[in-house]
Design a protein around this motif. Structure first.
Motif, PDB file in Angstrom:
ATOM      1  N   GLN A  20      10.427   3.931  10.984  1.00 59.28           N
ATOM      2  CA  GLN A  20       9.799   4.180  11.809  1.00 59.28           C
ATOM      3  C   GLN A  20       9.539   6.258  11.339  1.00 59.28           C
ATOM      4  O   GLN A  20       9.162   6.644  12.861  1.00 59.28           O
ATOM      5  CB  GLN A  20      10.512   4.181  13.412  1.00 59.28           C
ATOM      6  CG  GLN A  20      10.520   3.044  13.638  1.00 59.28           C
ATOM      7  CD  GLN A  20      11.746   2.974  14.776  1.00 59.28           C
ATOM      8  OE1 GLN A  20      12.579   3.127  15.101  1.00 59.28           O
ATOM      9  NE2 GLN A  20      11.522   2.015  15.673  1.00 59.28           N
ATOM     10  N   ALA A  21      10.908   6.478  10.589  1.00 63.74           N
ATOM     11  CA  ALA A  21      10.382   8.057  10.185  1.00 63.74           C
ATOM     12  C   ALA A  21       9.413   7.836   8.971  1.00 63.74           C
ATOM     13  O   ALA A  21       9.205   9.288   8.862  1.00 63.74           O
ATOM     14  CB  ALA A  21      11.676   8.483   9.274  1.00 63.74           C
ATOM     15  N   LEU A  22       9.300   7.346   8.640  1.00 62.12           N
ATOM     16  CA  LEU A  22       7.554   7.585   7.130  1.00 62.12           C
ATOM     17  C   LEU A  22       6.493   7.948   8.652  1.00 62.12           C
ATOM     18  O   LEU A  22       6.238   7.555   9.656  1.00 62.12           O
ATOM     19  CB  LEU A  22       7.492   5.760   6.996  1.00 62.12           C
ATOM     20  CG  LEU A  22       8.273   5.308   6.054  1.00 62.12           C
ATOM     21  CD1 LEU A  22       7.929   4.387   5.649  1.00 62.12           C
ATOM     22  CD2 LEU A  22       8.926   6.597   5.511  1.00 62.12           C
ATOM     23  N   PRO A  23       5.843   8.725   7.122  1.00 60.28           N
ATOM     24  CA  PRO A  23       4.238   9.279   8.234  1.00 60.28           C
ATOM     25  C   PRO A  23       3.281   7.191   8.425  1.00 60.28           C
ATOM     26  O   PRO A  23       3.556   6.641   8.572  1.00 60.28           O
ATOM     27  CB  PRO A  23       3.838   9.663   6.724  1.00 60.28           C
ATOM     28  CG  PRO A  23       4.489   9.634   5.994  1.00 60.28           C
ATOM     29  CD  PRO A  23       5.355   8.726   6.305  1.00 60.28           C
ATOM     30  N   LEU A  24       2.919   7.889   9.501  1.00 60.26           N
ATOM     31  CA  LEU A  24       2.135   6.527  10.276  1.00 60.26           C
ATOM     32  C   LEU A  24       1.700   6.018   9.709  1.00 60.26           C
ATOM     33  O   LEU A  24       1.525   4.728   9.886  1.00 60.26           O
ATOM     34  CB  LEU A  24       1.146   7.306  11.232  1.00 60.26           C
ATOM     35  CG  LEU A  24       0.300   6.357  11.935  1.00 60.26           C
ATOM     36  CD1 LEU A  24       1.653   5.110  13.173  1.00 60.26           C
ATOM     37  CD2 LEU A  24      -0.638   6.803  13.446  1.00 60.26           C
ATOM     38  N   SER A  25       0.431   5.927   8.311  1.00 62.89           N
ATOM     39  CA  SER A  25      -0.355   5.587   7.479  1.00 62.89           C
ATOM     40  C   SER A  25       0.950   4.586   6.818  1.00 62.89           C
ATOM     41  O   SER A  25       0.060   3.008   6.629  1.00 62.89           O
ATOM     42  CB  SER A  25      -1.218   6.093   6.823  1.00 62.89           C
ATOM     43  OG  SER A  25      -0.683   7.327   5.967  1.00 62.89           O
ATOM     44  N   VAL A  26       1.611   5.110   6.583  1.00 64.15           N
ATOM     45  CA  VAL A  26       2.989   4.230   5.406  1.00 64.15           C
ATOM     46  C   VAL A  26       3.454   2.906   6.526  1.00 64.15           C
ATOM     47  O   VAL A  26       3.343   1.488   6.254  1.00 64.15           O
ATOM     48  CB  VAL A  26       4.125   5.225   4.688  1.00 64.15           C
ATOM     49  CG1 VAL A  26       4.844   4.258   4.115  1.00 64.15           C
ATOM     50  CG2 VAL A  26       2.850   6.157   4.086  1.00 64.15           C
ATOM     51  N   ARG A  27       4.179   3.512   7.456  1.00 65.69           N
ATOM     52  CA  ARG A  27       4.104   2.659   8.611  1.00 65.69           C
ATOM     53  C   ARG A  27       3.251   1.296   8.623  1.00 65.69           C
ATOM     54  O   ARG A  27       3.540  -0.114   8.850  1.00 65.69           O
ATOM     55  CB  ARG A  27       4.338   3.325   9.749  1.00 65.69           C
ATOM     56  CG  ARG A  27       6.037   4.037   9.864  1.00 65.69           C
ATOM     57  CD  ARG A  27       6.235   4.482  10.838  1.00 65.69           C
ATOM     58  NE  ARG A  27       5.169   4.690  12.058  1.00 65.69           N
ATOM     59  CZ  ARG A  27       5.844   5.901  12.230  1.00 65.69           C
ATOM     60  NH1 ARG A  27       5.761   6.873  12.027  1.00 65.69           N
ATOM     61  NH2 ARG A  27       3.905   5.900  13.456  1.00 65.69           N
ATOM     62  N   ARG A  28       2.233   1.917   8.791  1.00 67.87           N
ATOM     63  CA  ARG A  28       1.198   1.051   8.889  1.00 67.87           C
ATOM     64  C   ARG A  28       0.803  -0.086   7.857  1.00 67.87           C
ATOM     65  O   ARG A  28       1.035  -1.612   7.945  1.00 67.87           O
ATOM     66  CB  ARG A  28      -0.755   0.896   9.144  1.00 67.87           C
ATOM     67  CG  ARG A  28      -0.641   1.647  10.723  1.00 67.87           C
ATOM     68  CD  ARG A  28      -1.838   3.160  10.669  1.00 67.87           C
ATOM     69  NE  ARG A  28      -1.366   3.372  12.253  1.00 67.87           N
ATOM     70  CZ  ARG A  28      -2.025   3.835  13.089  1.00 67.87           C
ATOM     71  NH1 ARG A  28      -4.063   4.552  12.153  1.00 67.87           N
ATOM     72  NH2 ARG A  28      -2.366   4.090  13.536  1.00 67.87           N
TER      73      ARG A  28
END
Length: 123
Positions: A20-28
């Motif tokens: 959850q702490a990662l950048p949004l695009s990486v989380r996706r």
């Protein structure tokens, strides 16, 4: 797809919080890949993590703005996918996973094995 074929996902240690702490695009990217794993599909970006004897422990790798992120999970168990570790690779040289990260992955894999076999009550 039957519900029986869909694998439940379990997060070991701080893996979910770390994701959850990662950048949004990486989380996706990681989220989509982990969903595919739950469906029984090996994502094309998943590779066996060296040092674990085979393809039972895999890693997802995603680059974003010059940084590299990894998510490590195991598919050694019939009904569950355990996400063992999510982290930003910080070493400036080489592609090998740092020793302290590998030690943490080994420790969490042991915890996942205990959870799966019912030898531990922790989550």
């Amino acid at each position: 797809m039957d519900k029986e074929e869909f694998k439940e996902i379990e997060w070991i240690g701080s893996a979910r919080k770390d994701l959850q702490a990662l950048p949004l695009s990486v989380r996706r990217v990681f989220g989509y890949a982990l969903y595919a794993v739950q469906l029984g599909v090996k994502p094309p970006e998943a590779k066996p993590l060296k040092g674990f004897g085979g393809a039972g422990v895999l890693e997802l790798i995603e680059d974003f703005k010059g940084d590299t992120y990894r998510a490590v999970y195991t598919v050694r168990f019939a009904t569950k996918v355990y996400v063992l570790h999510v982290f930003q690779k910080k070493a400036k040289h080489g592609i090998a996973t740092p020793d302290h990260e590998m030690d943490l992955i080994r420790e969490r894999l042991k915890r996942a094995e205990k959870l799966y076999t019912g030898k531990s009550k922790e989550t």
